[in-house]
Design an enzyme around this catalytic site. Structure first.
Site, mmCIF file in Angstrom:
data_model
loop_
_atom_site.group_PDB
_atom_site.id
_atom_site.type_symbol
_atom_site.label_atom_id
_atom_site.label_comp_id
_atom_site.label_asym_id
_atom_site.label_seq_id
_atom_site.Cartn_x
_atom_site.Cartn_y
_atom_site.Cartn_z
ATOM 1 N N ARG A 4 8.829 -12.932 -13.882
ATOM 2 C CA ARG A 4 7.519 -12.495 -12.971
ATOM 3 C C ARG A 4 7.373 -13.480 -11.880
ATOM 4 O O ARG A 4 6.815 -13.214 -10.887
ATOM 5 C CB ARG A 4 6.397 -12.404 -13.939
ATOM 6 C CG ARG A 4 5.199 -11.860 -13.214
ATOM 7 C CD ARG A 4 4.304 -11.312 -14.062
ATOM 8 N NE ARG A 4 3.832 -11.982 -15.074
ATOM 9 C CZ ARG A 4 3.071 -13.151 -15.111
ATOM 10 N NH1 ARG A 4 2.163 -13.398 -14.208
ATOM 11 N NH2 ARG A 4 2.685 -13.810 -16.347
ATOM 12 N N TYR A 10 0.755 5.100 7.812
ATOM 13 C CA TYR A 10 0.988 5.876 6.395
ATOM 14 C C TYR A 10 -0.125 6.156 5.827
ATOM 15 O O TYR A 10 -0.956 5.346 5.805
ATOM 16 C CB TYR A 10 2.094 5.178 5.674
ATOM 17 C CG TYR A 10 2.248 5.669 4.163
ATOM 18 C CD1 TYR A 10 2.643 6.943 4.266
ATOM 19 C CD2 TYR A 10 2.175 4.818 3.286
ATOM 20 C CE1 TYR A 10 2.876 7.359 2.889
ATOM 21 C CE2 TYR A 10 2.225 5.300 1.882
ATOM 22 C CZ TYR A 10 2.660 6.372 1.807
ATOM 23 O OH TYR A 10 2.947 6.851 0.370
ATOM 24 N N ASP A 65 4.626 -2.640 10.448
ATOM 25 C CA ASP A 65 5.279 -1.878 9.526
ATOM 26 C C ASP A 65 6.564 -1.228 10.173
ATOM 27 O O ASP A 65 6.439 -0.754 11.049
ATOM 28 C CB ASP A 65 4.555 -0.711 8.924
ATOM 29 C CG ASP A 65 5.157 0.086 7.875
ATOM 30 O OD1 ASP A 65 6.273 0.121 7.721
ATOM 31 O OD2 ASP A 65 4.583 0.529 6.891
ATOM 32 N N LYS A 70 12.872 3.193 1.663
ATOM 33 C CA LYS A 70 13.286 4.352 2.420
ATOM 34 C C LYS A 70 14.689 3.911 2.960
ATOM 35 O O LYS A 70 15.722 4.040 2.080
ATOM 36 C CB LYS A 70 12.261 4.327 3.852
ATOM 37 C CG LYS A 70 10.911 4.595 3.478
ATOM 38 C CD LYS A 70 10.424 5.747 2.226
ATOM 39 C CE LYS A 70 9.079 6.210 2.109
ATOM 40 N NZ LYS A 70 8.125 5.241 1.303
#
Length: 407
Positions: A82, A136, A201, A226
């Protein structure tokens, strides 16, 4: 097609990275792999360990204390999955190199990455965000709903400076924007931000077409699901930034658990190696489809950014849902950036969660379709679109009247 938006090809765009002086295409293949030959390896290894042995508990404690103080990556062997992972770190190194930033921090999804940025700024008492629509749909919802305690002021690019407040922690834009492909003058917005970090972004453009850090952005966000992954088989997000901010992001990632699985890190690193080739080939297909759609009487308007790319949006005279239902080669699905072509109706899916008036006000109309163009033969793609568009409406408005003016 919008009269001010002439498709440009990225095929001649040779981007040289400052860190090494090598071309972007070269860095995409080699960044994050610099140490492999010295280890006698060709392909990067996948480290699936969740924890790592240490017989020096005092030294381990000191390293954990150092991480807790600054978020800097610990020297020496890994500590716990982690906190960090060697395979994921390779992807982070490579993406930072491609975006021209000091560091990058990967997360389990793009939304986890954006959430971490908001949590970092909120922890400093800077909960106000200035944002430009469209974003988005889930990014819009996260800000509007205040789920992380943030407060948002929506504005256009020219209004950014006037929207800033003493507690503004972030300015957020997408360029090209999802799904209208509207573009923002990043250098002008960065100047308007003053000392407030600008987050761009860059999912649609990728570093192949645009590197926001070169225009003044402090933070560059990707839904790595993406184009960076590029094959529709990995969920991930990443923020490219300076090392100071990266340290804070690592602290949030450790505390909240939004870690990226090492197998995903491996797939992303592999995806980066073909990123320039994929983006350029898909962009060439998109530019050809834009030309055909713009000349088609069944299409009211086509949106395509000046910088090019593989994303196309278009508005139809007929029922967009019927177009979705008639495609056979093209896949009707959410997401984008895969090697195959995807189509979706933003008002029904990706931006459904945004208030209808806000959605339409941002240019996301009910007849808008978003096309993520892939690597298929362009004539096959057009044959599928041509069939899906159906027969022309008998009283369609002339195309040139519908295209008067630019965004």
């Amino acid at each position: 097609m919008d009269s001010a938006r002439t498709p440009t090809s990225p095929s001649d765009d040779v981007r040289i990275t400052a860190a090494t002086g090598r071309a972007l295409a070269t860095e995409a293949v080699h960044a994050g792999r610099d140490d492999l030959a010295g280890q006698g390896l060709h392909a990067p290894p996948i480290d699936l360990s969740t924890t790592y042995p240490s017989y020096d508990s005092r030294g381990e404690a000191a390293r954990i204390d150092a991480f807790a103080a600054t978020g800097a990556e610990p020297d020496g062997p890994p500590v716990y999955g982690r906190l960090g992972n060697p395979t994921v770190a390779r992807f982070e190194t490579a993406l930072a190199r491609l975006e021209g930033t000091e560091s990058a921090v990967a997360f389990a999804s793009g939304m986890a990455a954006l959430s971490a940025v908001l949590l970092v700024r909120g922890s400093m008492g800077l909960r106000h965000v200035v944002a430009v629509r469209p974003l988005y749909g889930c990014s819009d919802h996260l800000l509007t709903a205040g789920l992380l305690g943030s407060e948002v002021t929506w504005t256009d690019p020219a209004g950014v400076a006037d929207a800033l407040r003493p507690d503004t922690g972030l300015v957020l834009v997408e360029s090209p924007a999802n799904p209208t492909l509207a573009e923002v003058d990043l250098r002008a917005v960065a100047h308007a931000c003053g000392s407030v970090p600008l987050l761009v972004d860059n999912t649609f453009a990728t570093p192949v077409l645009q590197r926001p850090a070169e225009h003044g952005a402090r933070l560059v966000l990707h839904s790595a699901t993406k184009y960076l992954g590029g094959h529709g088989d990995v969920l991930a997000g990443v923020v490219a930034c300076d090392e100071e901010f990266a340290g804070r992001l690592r602290q949030v990632r450790f505390a909240t658990g939004g870690v990226l699985h090492p197998l995903a890190g491996y797939l992303l690193l592999r995806g980066l190696s073909t990123l320039p080739v994929r983006v350029r080939a898909a962009s060439a297909n998109a530019a050809e489809l834009v030309a055909r759609l713009a000349a088609d009487p069944r299409v009211a308007r086509v949106h395509y950014p000046r910088i090019g790319g593989a994303m196309v949006s278009f508005e139809v005279y007929g029922d967009p849902h019927e177009v979705i239902g008639r495609v056979r080669l093209i896949t009707p699905a959410v997401s984008l950036g895969s090697v195959d072509t995807l189509i979706q109706h933003p008002a029904s899916i990706s931006h459904r969660i945004v208030d209808a008036d806000d959605r339409r006000g941002a240019g996301v109309g009910d007849r808008l379709l978003r096309l993520s163009v892939g690597l298929e033969d362009v004539d096959d793609l057009w044959a599928d679109l041509d069939r899906a568009l159906g027969e022309p409406a008998p009283a369609a408005v002339p195309l040139r009247e519908a295209l008067s003016g630019a965004e």
